[in-house]
Design a protein around this motif. Structure first.
Motif, PDB file in Angstrom:
ATOM      1  N   ALA A   1     -70.951 -30.105  33.955  1.00 49.64           N
ATOM      2  CA  ALA A   1     -69.925 -31.137  33.680  1.00 49.64           C
ATOM      3  C   ALA A   1     -70.257 -32.289  34.380  1.00 49.64           C
ATOM      4  O   ALA A   1     -70.301 -33.426  33.640  1.00 49.64           O
ATOM      5  N   GLN A   2     -70.808 -32.145  35.639  1.00 48.40           N
ATOM      6  CA  GLN A   2     -71.093 -33.531  36.337  1.00 48.40           C
ATOM      7  C   GLN A   2     -72.395 -34.213  35.550  1.00 48.40           C
ATOM      8  O   GLN A   2     -72.403 -35.413  35.452  1.00 48.40           O
ATOM      9  N   LYS A   3     -73.358 -33.272  35.427  1.00 47.87           N
ATOM     10  CA  LYS A   3     -74.475 -33.988  34.794  1.00 47.87           C
ATOM     11  C   LYS A   3     -74.213 -34.563  33.638  1.00 47.87           C
ATOM     12  O   LYS A   3     -74.977 -35.443  33.055  1.00 47.87           O
ATOM     13  N   ALA A   4     -73.532 -33.886  32.704  1.00 45.51           N
ATOM     14  CA  ALA A   4     -73.074 -34.502  31.468  1.00 45.51           C
ATOM     15  C   ALA A   4     -72.637 -35.929  31.313  1.00 45.51           C
ATOM     16  O   ALA A   4     -72.685 -36.803  30.290  1.00 45.51           O
ATOM     17  N   ASP A   5     -72.075 -36.460  32.430  1.00 46.75           N
ATOM     18  CA  ASP A   5     -71.719 -37.909  32.651  1.00 46.75           C
ATOM     19  C   ASP A   5     -70.557 -38.169  31.606  1.00 46.75           C
ATOM     20  O   ASP A   5     -70.631 -39.342  31.115  1.00 46.75           O
ATOM     21  N   GLY A   6     -69.376 -37.333  31.626  1.00 42.17           N
ATOM     22  CA  GLY A   6     -68.322 -37.902  30.602  1.00 42.17           C
ATOM     23  C   GLY A   6     -68.752 -37.478  29.033  1.00 42.17           C
ATOM     24  O   GLY A   6     -67.721 -37.796  28.482  1.00 42.17           O
ATOM     25  N   ALA A   7     -69.945 -36.897  28.728  1.00 37.36           N
ATOM     26  CA  ALA A   7     -70.076 -36.636  27.364  1.00 37.36           C
ATOM     27  C   ALA A   7     -69.985 -35.130  27.052  1.00 37.36           C
ATOM     28  O   ALA A   7     -70.877 -34.437  27.515  1.00 37.36           O
ATOM     29  N   LEU A   8     -69.141 -34.714  26.354  1.00 45.11           N
ATOM     30  CA  LEU A   8     -68.928 -33.318  26.072  1.00 45.11           C
ATOM     31  C   LEU A   8     -69.973 -32.636  25.408  1.00 45.11           C
ATOM     32  O   LEU A   8     -70.515 -31.733  25.459  1.00 45.11           O
ATOM     33  N   ARG A   9     -70.540 -33.753  24.306  1.00 43.67           N
ATOM     34  CA  ARG A   9     -71.957 -33.139  23.865  1.00 43.67           C
ATOM     35  C   ARG A   9     -72.921 -32.887  24.447  1.00 43.67           C
ATOM     36  O   ARG A   9     -73.637 -31.778  24.080  1.00 43.67           O
ATOM     37  N   ASP A  10     -73.302 -33.483  25.415  1.00 41.40           N
ATOM     38  CA  ASP A  10     -74.377 -33.411  26.437  1.00 41.40           C
ATOM     39  C   ASP A  10     -74.112 -32.157  27.141  1.00 41.40           C
ATOM     40  O   ASP A  10     -75.093 -31.416  27.469  1.00 41.40           O
ATOM     41  N   ALA A  11     -72.772 -31.833  27.470  1.00 41.57           N
ATOM     42  CA  ALA A  11     -72.395 -30.843  28.491  1.00 41.57           C
ATOM     43  C   ALA A  11     -72.825 -29.673  27.556  1.00 41.57           C
ATOM     44  O   ALA A  11     -73.187 -28.740  28.166  1.00 41.57           O
ATOM     45  N   LEU A  12     -72.276 -29.446  26.151  1.00 40.97           N
ATOM     46  CA  LEU A  12     -72.613 -28.451  25.514  1.00 40.97           C
ATOM     47  C   LEU A  12     -74.076 -28.124  25.132  1.00 40.97           C
ATOM     48  O   LEU A  12     -74.582 -27.087  25.251  1.00 40.97           O
ATOM     49  N   SER A  13     -74.896 -29.248  25.285  1.00 35.94           N
ATOM     50  CA  SER A  13     -76.108 -29.096  25.054  1.00 35.94           C
ATOM     51  C   SER A  13     -76.770 -28.316  26.138  1.00 35.94           C
ATOM     52  O   SER A  13     -77.596 -27.564  26.142  1.00 35.94           O
ATOM     53  N   ILE A  14     -76.665 -28.707  27.350  1.00 36.23           N
ATOM     54  CA  ILE A  14     -76.769 -28.590  28.601  1.00 36.23           C
ATOM     55  C   ILE A  14     -76.529 -26.808  28.894  1.00 36.23           C
ATOM     56  O   ILE A  14     -77.157 -26.174  29.089  1.00 36.23           O
ATOM     57  N   PHE A  15     -75.275 -26.915  28.307  1.00 36.01           N
ATOM     58  CA  PHE A  15     -74.667 -25.436  28.488  1.00 36.01           C
ATOM     59  C   PHE A  15     -75.546 -24.254  27.673  1.00 36.01           C
ATOM     60  O   PHE A  15     -75.895 -23.389  28.111  1.00 36.01           O
ATOM     61  N   ASP A  16     -76.016 -24.744  26.259  1.00 28.92           N
ATOM     62  CA  ASP A  16     -76.793 -23.779  25.703  1.00 28.92           C
ATOM     63  C   ASP A  16     -78.057 -23.490  26.428  1.00 28.92           C
ATOM     64  O   ASP A  16     -78.744 -22.725  26.203  1.00 28.92           O
ATOM     65  N   ARG A  17     -78.612 -24.770  26.883  1.00 27.04           N
ATOM     66  CA  ARG A  17     -79.857 -24.380  27.223  1.00 27.04           C
ATOM     67  C   ARG A  17     -79.937 -23.466  28.676  1.00 27.04           C
ATOM     68  O   ARG A  17     -80.747 -22.568  29.029  1.00 27.04           O
ATOM     69  N   MET A  18     -78.903 -23.726  29.667  1.00 27.55           N
ATOM     70  CA  MET A  18     -78.687 -23.051  30.686  1.00 27.55           C
ATOM     71  C   MET A  18     -78.419 -21.607  30.284  1.00 27.55           C
ATOM     72  O   MET A  18     -79.016 -20.625  31.240  1.00 27.55           O
ATOM     73  N   VAL A  19     -77.552 -21.115  29.443  1.00 28.91           N
ATOM     74  CA  VAL A  19     -77.368 -19.901  28.973  1.00 28.91           C
ATOM     75  C   VAL A  19     -78.679 -19.062  28.644  1.00 28.91           C
ATOM     76  O   VAL A  19     -78.885 -17.960  28.893  1.00 28.91           O
ATOM     77  N   THR A  20     -79.372 -19.939  27.830  1.00 30.17           N
ATOM     78  CA  THR A  20     -80.746 -19.471  27.500  1.00 30.17           C
ATOM     79  C   THR A  20     -81.705 -19.120  28.734  1.00 30.17           C
ATOM     80  O   THR A  20     -82.219 -18.022  29.023  1.00 30.17           O
ATOM     81  N   PHE A  21     -81.723 -20.021  29.457  1.00 28.95           N
ATOM     82  CA  PHE A  21     -82.703 -20.119  30.822  1.00 28.95           C
ATOM     83  C   PHE A  21     -82.080 -18.937  31.671  1.00 28.95           C
ATOM     84  O   PHE A  21     -83.200 -18.204  32.289  1.00 28.95           O
TER      85      PHE A  21
END
Length: 368
Positions: free
Chosen positions: A202-222
């Motif tokens: 959430a911090q890394k997304a810097d206020g953008a929920l779409r960015d947070a969801l994109s990072i979340f997808d990547r982290m779940v895979t990783f």
């Protein structure tokens, strides 16, 4: 396996809200729009502004559906078509001819439903001639037409367009709102998670929920569906809080050699020295915030990390923290102009390691 790949839908699309109450972090705007629809006071030209990924297009689509909801006799597959929603991407359709063809369409009343809704995304990309061609239609649209313009750069839109629209300013979404939304999705997707890991996303997304969801997808895979703070920090190339806690402990004990070795270890892991020193300054700021009961709410970290901050803050003197922030800030300012950037950070670490030394009268004198 191939079947799963074909059916994979990114979280930003899979969990795109379909109702105003599901929109995250924009309650004031969604409430206003719902009241406007309910009281039949909706303007015919709306401008949604705000940073990327905060819900502008999502709200535009929900609004478009809501105002034609009484005709909801069509299955969901054809929903957008049935509700007379026309989306135009102004980034790639920015010529005067594109706008003229849109204006030609606007004249015709909808076959189904009461309104035709035109969503124009990235409207600031329209050319000057296209803006001018659009002015008259925007000022006096037909009774059946509603225009929703969306932009990330409001200052690029000409004043004559702004004055014809009802403006809604979308704000950046708070870290806590993003984290709660990610927790909800993680539960639905059966993903194991540490709360602090989601907080970091959430911090890394810097206020953008779409960015947070994109990072979340990547982290779940990783992480193969097991989100830990350590793994997420490693993949996002973010220095784990633990490094800053260790550095602070070493500084409190005047262990200058230990500070130098830890810094060397951080550099060997591929982290940027400039980000490290500015992050360390932020760490001391967070400790100062954690030390004062009235400001604890300003500490934007996960619960487990917050406990560590509260513990370390009790072992730090307020004057030590203020001096430490000043040292880090000075090093941060001088970093880019320094001929030997590494030395700049090392001097700052030596000064930090000397702050609590008995013979340290001034933080910039003897290194103890």
């Amino acid at each position: 396996m191939s079947n799963r790949m074909e059916n994979f839908v990114v979280s930003a699309r899979k969990y795109r809200p379909l109702q105003f109450e599901d929109v995250v972090g924009q309650a004031s705007i969604t409430d206003t729009l719902e009241h406007a629809i309910g009281n039949n006071q909706l303007a015919q030209a709306l401008l949604f502004c705000g940073p990327r990924g905060v819900g502008k297009t999502t709200c535009a689509r929900i609004l478009a559906r809501k105002i034609n909801e009484e005709n909801n006799q069509i299955d969901e597959e054809n929903q957008d078509f049935a509700f007379n929603i026309f989306e135009l991407d102004a980034a790639s359709n920015n010529s005067v001819d594109d706008i003229r063809s849109l204006i030609d369409q606007v004249r015709f009343a909808p076959q189904v439903g009461k309104y035709k809704v035109y969503i124009i995304d990235e409207v600031h990309m329209l050319s000057q001639a296209a803006f001018n061609a659009f002015l008259k239609t925007l000022e006096e649209p037909p009774a059946h037409a509603i225009f929703i313009l969306a932009t990330t750069e409001k200052h690029k839109i000409i004043p004559t367009i702004l004055s014809r629209c009802q403006i809604y300013d979308f704000k950046r979404i708070s870290i806590n709102d993003i984290k709660l939304h990610l927790e909800n999705i993680a539960r639905q997707e059966d993903v194991e998670y540490e709360e602090d890991a989601l907080h970091l996303i959430a911090q890394k997304a810097d206020g953008a929920l779409r960015d947070a969801l994109s990072i979340f997808d990547r982290m779940v895979t990783f992480t193969s569906g097991k989100l830990t703070l350590e793994k997420v920090a490693e993949n996002l190339n973010v220095l784990d809080y633990e490094y800053y806690f260790k550095i602070t402990d070493a500084a409190l004990k005047n262990e200058i050699p230990n500070l130098m070795l830890q810094f060397n270890d951080i550099l060997n892991k591929g982290f940027d020295a400039h980000l490290f020193i500015s992050g360390l300054g932020g760490h001391f700021r967070d400790l100062l915030v954690a030390k004062i009961p009235q400001t604890i709410d300003l500490l934007e970290v996960g619960e487990n990390t917050k406990i560590k901050y509260l513990d370390q803050a009790q072992r730090c003197d307020s004057q030590f923290l203020i001096d430490a922030i000043e040292i880090c800030n000075t090093a941060d300012i001088h970093y880019k102009t320094s001929k030997n950037a590494r030395l700049t950070v090392e001097i700052a670490l030596m000064q930090l390691g000397s702050l609590t030394a008995e013979n340290s009268i001034d933080k910039k004198k003897s290194l103890g």
